[in-house]
Design an enzyme around this catalytic site. Sequence first.
Site, PDB file in Angstrom:
ATOM      1  N   GLY A 260       0.483   5.574   1.106  1.00 46.55           N
ATOM      2  CA  GLY A 260      -0.399   6.774   1.369  1.00 46.55           C
ATOM      3  C   GLY A 260       0.021   8.091   1.198  1.00 46.55           C
ATOM      4  N   GLY A 261      -0.379   9.162   1.948  1.00 53.10           N
ATOM      5  CA  GLY A 261       0.228  10.421   1.598  1.00 53.10           C
ATOM      6  C   GLY A 261       1.457  10.705   1.942  1.00 53.10           C
ATOM      7  N   MET A 262       2.044  10.131   3.191  1.00 53.84           N
ATOM      8  CA  MET A 262       3.335  10.366   3.704  1.00 53.84           C
ATOM      9  C   MET A 262       4.392   9.003   3.550  1.00 53.84           C
ATOM     10  SD  MET A 262       2.344  11.828   7.355  1.00 53.84           S
ATOM     11  CE  MET A 262       4.011  11.482   7.992  1.00 53.84           C
ATOM     12  N   ALA A 263       3.594   7.918   3.231  1.00 57.02           N
ATOM     13  CA  ALA A 263       4.565   6.487   3.239  1.00 57.02           C
ATOM     14  C   ALA A 263       3.929   5.463   2.520  1.00 57.02           C
ATOM     15  CB  ALA A 263       4.573   6.165   4.761  1.00 57.02           C
TER      16      ALA A 263
ATOM     17  N   GLY B  43       0.833  -1.204  -0.004  1.00 59.22           N
ATOM     18  CA  GLY B  43      -0.244  -0.049   0.139  1.00 59.22           C
ATOM     19  C   GLY B  43       0.787   1.097   0.081  1.00 59.22           C
TER      20      GLY B  43
ATOM     21  N   VAL C  86       3.790   0.994   2.522  1.00 58.87           N
ATOM     22  CA  VAL C  86       3.651   0.113   3.508  1.00 58.87           C
ATOM     23  C   VAL C  86       4.117  -1.097   2.855  1.00 58.87           C
ATOM     24  CG1 VAL C  86       2.216  -1.127   5.141  1.00 58.87           C
ATOM     25  CG2 VAL C  86       1.897   1.246   4.692  1.00 58.87           C
TER      26      VAL C  86
ATOM     27  N   ASP D 240      -8.271  10.973  11.711  1.00 58.45           N
ATOM     28  CA  ASP D 240      -8.212  10.676  10.403  1.00 58.45           C
ATOM     29  C   ASP D 240      -8.932   9.165  10.323  1.00 58.45           C
ATOM     30  OD1 ASP D 240      -8.066  10.739   7.438  1.00 58.45           O
ATOM     31  OD2 ASP D 240      -6.267   9.688   7.489  1.00 58.45           O
TER      32      ASP D 240
END
Length: 663
Positions: A19-22, A17, A24, A133
Amino acid sequence: MIGRVFNGRYKITERIGIGGMAEVYKAQDQVLGRTVAVKVMLPQYAADSEFTARFKQEAASAANLQSPYIVNVYDWGQDEGTYFIVMEYVRGTDLKSAIQQRGAINQRKVAEIGSQVCQALSVAHGQDIMHRDIKPQNIMVQPDGNVKVMDFGIARAKNSVKAKTSSVLGTAHYISPEQAQGKELDGGSDIYSLGCVLYEAATGQLPFDGPDAVSVAMRQVNEAPLPPSQVKPDISPDLEAIIMKAMEKNSYNRFQTAREMKHALDDFLMGRPVAGVAGAMSSAPTAVMGGVAPMAMGEPGGTAVMPVVNPANSGSMQPTSFRMDDDSKKKSNKKTIGIVVGLIAGIIAIAAVAMALLGGGEAKVPDVMGQTQESAVKAIEAAGYVVGDITEEFDAETVAGRVCGQDPGADTPLEKGQKVNLVISKGVENGSIPNLKGMTAEQAEKSLKDAGYTPQYAGNEASDADKDTVCKQSPESGTQADKGTTVKYWISTGPEDIEVPNVVGSDQASAKSTLEKAGFTVNVATGEYSDKYPEGQVMSQNPNGGKLAKGETVTITVSKGEDPASKAINIPSVVGMASADAQSAIANLDLRYNVIEAPSDQPKGTVIKQSPTSGQAKKGDTITITVSSGPASNPGGNGQGNGNSGNSGNSGNGGDESDESQD
């Protein structure tokens, strides 16, 4: 990134996956041998000190949250400039994907999911941590149906929020009105977001949507959601009331705690009356929640801070308010109000006369269960009673600060002027989870029940703990948790059987180290002489292969090296040497000798011949030497020796030159 090993321990196997920052990744913990999830900060943010601090804050905050419904954080660190967090690997699918695949979810399942998320939020809010969030993408549904809340990536301790970082973070479809306006947040913001999630799960449709994040945020601030029953008519009125209360624009009208919302959902699931939620959501226009808020755009993953605007005049971006009257109806309204007030006054007067004629008499004690202390006192006094003792006690079923007991009970006939005692809830009692390690299942169950927790056997697991005793528990011992919290425990089946390494051919030190690292006890035995295995090398082991329980003994047999008796010896040349010297030279090489006399021209006692003359022999082999007895014409002999005379041996003794040979 695939194949990279972080801190020499976590080997990345696949990406799961982003996301906006990282990003996974799925990874293998090479120390504990388990599958984990590794969140890696994106390179463009690694140099940003604010994002780095936020990333570290995620690890520090989440690592302290212990709940069956929160993804565990195991480790975090930095490797060659890359920040990473190691988390529990959760199998299953996120709630957003489930909704997209199936549409509306069974409403009982929706309530179960909501109850478990409330439990997770209750743990976090209890440590002054908000998620900020909550959205279906951050709720993982496991194969067993239970959920885990993940990604506390933008959560932070409430008291540490700085003015700059308090601007809106989150997803517009699920943010609370106060979050959209950039206001200071509390746990009520997460409750609103959860309401949005449950709305979508129950109806299959978002409560608010729009062409962009700004328009969605505007609707979150200014519009009431369409009741779920108008989207899905068969939805339960109780579940609808819970969702609508959670989504109240004014946080004071929502559930005041995640635990309060959990109780409402649990009541729904248990078929009990759901108190305090009916009609909570007004269909009237929503009042403005403050003035124009500053616009804060541009934080990655964030939503703009929205001003409050009049939906009918959104272009002007001016604050507005809503009125419940208009001038054309003022007169008729005043007239109506006057009539109503007159009627009420008449009823009160009649009631007063009746009471005066009939006397105080008996009435029934009002039901004040679940009310705040203040409202309960007012209700009791208004009914003509006196409030007696007010005590407090823990009550898991009643929100703290509300009435959980009254004496006499509701509807009890009681003469007016008598006392009514109240018990005020202190909420759920919090305690420390006991240590179950080493207990039998029966002992663990009793220990947990005595401490006020709910035990749950979670299965068997191989471990170093004694067989049939608790080897693992969750949450861990010492964790502060509400009484009634479910504590899982695992029973040991004993040490896991391990493959025995083959160490034959290794030197003793290496073999011992290999076996001990594998978890075995090593016994060293001295073997025999060996032409195949040098001295100090393992020539055999027992057992050789197969599996043994950890801690069992493996015996290794170490070679003594080559047998000296089989060692090749170069045969010396002793011809020309005196007999005694030749015998000594042969004996010093661990060879035996045989002496024969024969006449010759050589001086008496001189070796004139040997057999064999050269080559190699083994320890104990015999060398025959012929020694001169002098010329044949010498008196006293015919020049012929008897042969076979002399001593032979390893001792190096010279022969006595007799006629007998000694082997």
